[in-house]
Scaffold this motif. Structure first.
Motif, PDB file in Angstrom:
ATOM      1  N   ARG A  81       0.840  -1.222   0.000  1.00 12.41           N
ATOM      2  CA  ARG A  81       0.000   0.000   0.000  1.00 12.41           C
ATOM      3  C   ARG A  81       0.862   1.255   0.000  1.00 12.41           C
ATOM      4  O   ARG A  81       0.473   2.268  -0.587  1.00 12.41           O
ATOM      5  CB  ARG A  81      -0.923   0.000   1.222  1.00 12.41           C
ATOM      6  CG  ARG A  81      -2.261  -0.699   0.993  1.00 12.41           C
ATOM      7  CD  ARG A  81      -2.086  -2.168   0.797  1.00 12.41           C
ATOM      8  NE  ARG A  81      -3.321  -2.847   0.391  1.00 12.41           N
ATOM      9  CZ  ARG A  81      -3.328  -4.118  -0.011  1.00 12.41           C
ATOM     10  NH1 ARG A  81      -2.201  -4.823  -0.070  1.00 12.41           N
ATOM     11  NH2 ARG A  81      -4.457  -4.701  -0.385  1.00 12.41           N
ATOM     12  N   THR A 132       0.815   4.081  -2.841  1.00 16.63           N
ATOM     13  CA  THR A 132       0.557   5.482  -2.517  1.00 16.63           C
ATOM     14  C   THR A 132       1.431   6.412  -3.343  1.00 16.63           C
ATOM     15  O   THR A 132       0.964   7.432  -3.863  1.00 16.63           O
ATOM     16  CB  THR A 132       0.803   5.730  -1.014  1.00 16.63           C
ATOM     17  OG1 THR A 132      -0.183   5.015  -0.266  1.00 16.63           O
ATOM     18  CG2 THR A 132       0.710   7.211  -0.675  1.00 16.63           C
ATOM     19  N   PHE A 186       0.079   9.159  -5.842  1.00 11.01           N
ATOM     20  CA  PHE A 186       0.449  10.559  -5.644  1.00 11.01           C
ATOM     21  C   PHE A 186       1.057  11.142  -6.914  1.00 11.01           C
ATOM     22  O   PHE A 186       0.843  12.310  -7.239  1.00 11.01           O
ATOM     23  CB  PHE A 186       1.420  10.687  -4.475  1.00 11.01           C
ATOM     24  CG  PHE A 186       0.745  10.701  -3.119  1.00 11.01           C
ATOM     25  CD1 PHE A 186      -0.581  10.330  -2.968  1.00 11.01           C
ATOM     26  CD2 PHE A 186       1.446  11.083  -1.984  1.00 11.01           C
ATOM     27  CE1 PHE A 186      -1.205  10.341  -1.720  1.00 11.01           C
ATOM     28  CE2 PHE A 186       0.839  11.111  -0.734  1.00 11.01           C
ATOM     29  CZ  PHE A 186      -0.480  10.730  -0.598  1.00 11.01           C
ATOM     30  N   VAL A 236       6.206   9.567   2.473  1.00 11.29           N
ATOM     31  CA  VAL A 236       5.130   8.854   3.157  1.00 11.29           C
ATOM     32  C   VAL A 236       5.776   7.683   3.877  1.00 11.29           C
ATOM     33  O   VAL A 236       6.688   7.050   3.342  1.00 11.29           O
ATOM     34  CB  VAL A 236       4.057   8.339   2.180  1.00 11.29           C
ATOM     35  CG1 VAL A 236       2.861   7.774   2.938  1.00 11.29           C
ATOM     36  CG2 VAL A 236       3.616   9.433   1.215  1.00 11.29           C
ATOM     37  N   SER A 268       0.776   5.368   9.596  1.00 13.07           N
ATOM     38  CA  SER A 268       1.306   6.015   8.398  1.00 13.07           C
ATOM     39  C   SER A 268       1.127   7.524   8.477  1.00 13.07           C
ATOM     40  O   SER A 268       0.179   8.026   9.088  1.00 13.07           O
ATOM     41  CB  SER A 268       0.576   5.480   7.159  1.00 13.07           C
ATOM     42  OG  SER A 268       1.072   6.065   5.972  1.00 13.07           O
ATOM     43  N   ALA A 321       1.751  11.111   5.796  1.00  9.26           N
ATOM     44  CA  ALA A 321       2.007  11.538   4.418  1.00  9.26           C
ATOM     45  C   ALA A 321       2.210  13.047   4.352  1.00  9.26           C
ATOM     46  O   ALA A 321       1.467  13.814   4.955  1.00  9.26           O
ATOM     47  CB  ALA A 321       0.840  11.133   3.513  1.00  9.26           C
ATOM     48  N   VAL A 354      -1.985   2.795   6.181  1.00  7.11           N
ATOM     49  CA  VAL A 354      -1.424   3.513   5.035  1.00  7.11           C
ATOM     50  C   VAL A 354      -2.549   4.051   4.171  1.00  7.11           C
ATOM     51  O   VAL A 354      -2.509   5.197   3.694  1.00  7.11           O
ATOM     52  CB  VAL A 354      -0.517   2.585   4.198  1.00  7.11           C
ATOM     53  CG1 VAL A 354      -0.007   3.307   2.957  1.00  7.11           C
ATOM     54  CG2 VAL A 354       0.660   2.086   5.037  1.00  7.11           C
ATOM     55  N   GLU A 355      -3.578   3.238   3.987  1.00  6.04           N
ATOM     56  CA  GLU A 355      -4.686   3.636   3.133  1.00  6.04           C
ATOM     57  C   GLU A 355      -5.359   4.909   3.628  1.00  6.04           C
ATOM     58  O   GLU A 355      -5.683   5.807   2.843  1.00  6.04           O
ATOM     59  CB  GLU A 355      -5.730   2.509   3.046  1.00  6.04           C
ATOM     60  CG  GLU A 355      -5.183   1.183   2.520  1.00  6.04           C
ATOM     61  CD  GLU A 355      -4.840   0.228   3.642  1.00  6.04           C
ATOM     62  OE1 GLU A 355      -3.965   0.575   4.460  1.00  6.04           O
ATOM     63  OE2 GLU A 355      -5.437  -0.861   3.705  1.00  6.04           O
ATOM     64  N   ALA A 384      -3.087   8.043   3.193  1.00  9.34           N
ATOM     65  CA  ALA A 384      -2.985   8.403   1.782  1.00  9.34           C
ATOM     66  C   ALA A 384      -4.273   9.027   1.264  1.00  9.34           C
ATOM     67  O   ALA A 384      -4.255  10.069   0.594  1.00  9.34           O
ATOM     68  CB  ALA A 384      -2.638   7.164   0.952  1.00  9.34           C
ATOM     69  N   TRP A 385      -5.407   8.396   1.581  1.00  5.00           N
ATOM     70  CA  TRP A 385      -6.683   8.929   1.107  1.00  5.00           C
ATOM     71  C   TRP A 385      -6.950  10.301   1.696  1.00  5.00           C
ATOM     72  O   TRP A 385      -7.421  11.203   1.011  1.00  5.00           O
ATOM     73  CB  TRP A 385      -7.822   7.976   1.442  1.00  5.00           C
ATOM     74  CG  TRP A 385      -9.154   8.554   1.048  1.00  5.00           C
ATOM     75  CD1 TRP A 385     -10.067   9.149   1.862  1.00  5.00           C
ATOM     76  CD2 TRP A 385      -9.690   8.633  -0.285  1.00  5.00           C
ATOM     77  NE1 TRP A 385     -11.147   9.587   1.144  1.00  5.00           N
ATOM     78  CE2 TRP A 385     -10.940   9.286  -0.192  1.00  5.00           C
ATOM     79  CE3 TRP A 385      -9.235   8.212  -1.526  1.00  5.00           C
ATOM     80  CZ2 TRP A 385     -11.738   9.523  -1.304  1.00  5.00           C
ATOM     81  CZ3 TRP A 385     -10.029   8.452  -2.634  1.00  5.00           C
ATOM     82  CH2 TRP A 385     -11.262   9.098  -2.522  1.00  5.00           C
ATOM     83  N   PHE A 397      -9.480   4.570  -0.597  1.00  2.94           N
ATOM     84  CA  PHE A 397      -8.183   4.210  -1.170  1.00  2.94           C
ATOM     85  C   PHE A 397      -8.288   2.927  -1.988  1.00  2.94           C
ATOM     86  O   PHE A 397      -7.668   2.802  -3.049  1.00  2.94           O
ATOM     87  CB  PHE A 397      -7.162   4.030  -0.041  1.00  2.94           C
ATOM     88  CG  PHE A 397      -5.801   3.580  -0.492  1.00  2.94           C
ATOM     89  CD1 PHE A 397      -4.808   4.503  -0.770  1.00  2.94           C
ATOM     90  CD2 PHE A 397      -5.503   2.235  -0.628  1.00  2.94           C
ATOM     91  CE1 PHE A 397      -3.552   4.097  -1.184  1.00  2.94           C
ATOM     92  CE2 PHE A 397      -4.249   1.803  -1.036  1.00  2.94           C
ATOM     93  CZ  PHE A 397      -3.261   2.740  -1.317  1.00  2.94           C
ATOM     94  N   TRP A 420      -6.698   1.672  -5.514  1.00  2.00           N
ATOM     95  CA  TRP A 420      -5.791   0.523  -5.496  1.00  2.00           C
ATOM     96  C   TRP A 420      -6.146  -0.478  -6.594  1.00  2.00           C
ATOM     97  O   TRP A 420      -5.259  -0.969  -7.307  1.00  2.00           O
ATOM     98  CB  TRP A 420      -5.847  -0.134  -4.118  1.00  2.00           C
ATOM     99  CG  TRP A 420      -5.360  -1.546  -4.040  1.00  2.00           C
ATOM    100  CD1 TRP A 420      -6.088  -2.682  -4.235  1.00  2.00           C
ATOM    101  CD2 TRP A 420      -4.021  -1.979  -3.754  1.00  2.00           C
ATOM    102  NE1 TRP A 420      -5.309  -3.798  -4.073  1.00  2.00           N
ATOM    103  CE2 TRP A 420      -4.033  -3.397  -3.779  1.00  2.00           C
ATOM    104  CE3 TRP A 420      -2.835  -1.316  -3.473  1.00  2.00           C
ATOM    105  CZ2 TRP A 420      -2.883  -4.154  -3.530  1.00  2.00           C
ATOM    106  CZ3 TRP A 420      -1.689  -2.072  -3.225  1.00  2.00           C
ATOM    107  CH2 TRP A 420      -1.716  -3.466  -3.260  1.00  2.00           C
TER     108      TRP A 420
END
Length: 270
Positions: A42, A46, A50, A63, A127, A129, A203-204, A207-208, A254, A258
């Motif tokens: 993931r 990301t 990005f 990230v 996570s 970012a 992580v998801e 990132a989202w 996310f 994915w």
């Protein structure tokens, strides 16, 4: 005689699926190795996503994903490698002292300074970012929090802070610690004259939320350029934040990106 004359009732086919208004979540990981691989995949995804969003600004941006076995270590992108080329095998494992434990590429000094402090201060953060996205930078220069102008923007209502203490490139751990202190228990920060920062329990989610926060900044910039936007009331914004601001919703958002990435750029999994 028909109960409702003139109306024809549709019958559900025998094999029709039951109504379903939820998305299926990924299967739980049963070993540390599976969880580590899951997070690294993931994380690599990301960076690719990005890059598609235009967040690939030169050497800037990082990230991280906390390692599931060693909480004082995190995976991060190698310094200088374009987001659109990053694969799972490129990721570096770094500890809170700045030692590179896996990988032979350099690490961004600012990434270490910011993320080591965040991961140390917030055990709940998996996570974090940060990139120099265009709209995030533009909004950060105003020195203001985002307003709840739209349903999507309410995900950050009451859940982001302004770090109003820019002193140059973050190379010193003390500034990373100040950012962590300013963030408190919130999920996102506006770093004045710098950009956006998001965190999450996956992580998801991190990132989202970064993608969504940059979009909220873009939306507000457009709305204020066009006129005087009308924000949602505190009551409505608070209610909606509870409906759309959770980490599960972010992770599922996310996941839709994915799926497309796996089909279109499967090499990131290498």
């Amino acid at each position: 005689m028909e109960a409702f004359p003139g109306k024809r009732h549709r019958r559900t086919p025998m094999n029709a699926p039951e109504r379903n208004f939820t998305l299926n979540e990924p299967a739980p990981r049963t070993t540390i190795e599976e969880e580590r691989r899951y997070r690294k995949e993931r994380l690599a995804a990301t960076f690719r996503l990005f890059a598609r969003q235009g967040y690939d600004h030169g050497l800037a941006g990082h990230v991280t994903a906390r390692d599931p076995e060693y909480p004082d270590r995190f995976w991060v992108n190698p310094f200088g490698k374009h987001f659109g080329r990053i694969r799972v095998s490129d990721l570096l494992l770094v500890d809170h002292q700045g030692n590179i434990l896996v990988g032979d590429q350099p690490v961004n000094k600012a990434a270490f300074a910011i993320h080591s402090a965040l991961h140390a201060a917030r055990p709940d953060i998996v996570s974090a970012a940060h990139t120099h996205s265009t709209y995030g930078k533009a909004w950060s220069s105003l020195g203001r929090l985002l307003d709840p102008l739209t349903q999507d923007a309410t995900a950050f209502y009451g859940d982001h802070v302004l770090f109003d203490d820019y002193t140059g490139v973050v190379w010193d751990q003390s500034e990373g610690q100040r950012i962590a202190a300013a963030l408190g228990n919130k999920k996102a920060a506006i770093l004045r004259n710098h950009g956006l920062l998001t965190t999450g329990p996956s992580v998801e989610a991190a990132a989202w939320w970064f993608i969504s926060m940059d979009n909220a900044a873009h939306t507000q910039l457009l709305a204020e350029a066009a006129g005087t936007p009308k924000p949602l009331s505190h009551e409505v914004a608070s209610l909606t934040a509870g409906q759309v601001g959770g980490h599960r919703s972010a992770a599922l958002g996310f996941h839709s990106l994915w799926e497309a990435l796996v089909e279109e750029e499967p090499d990131f999994l290498d």
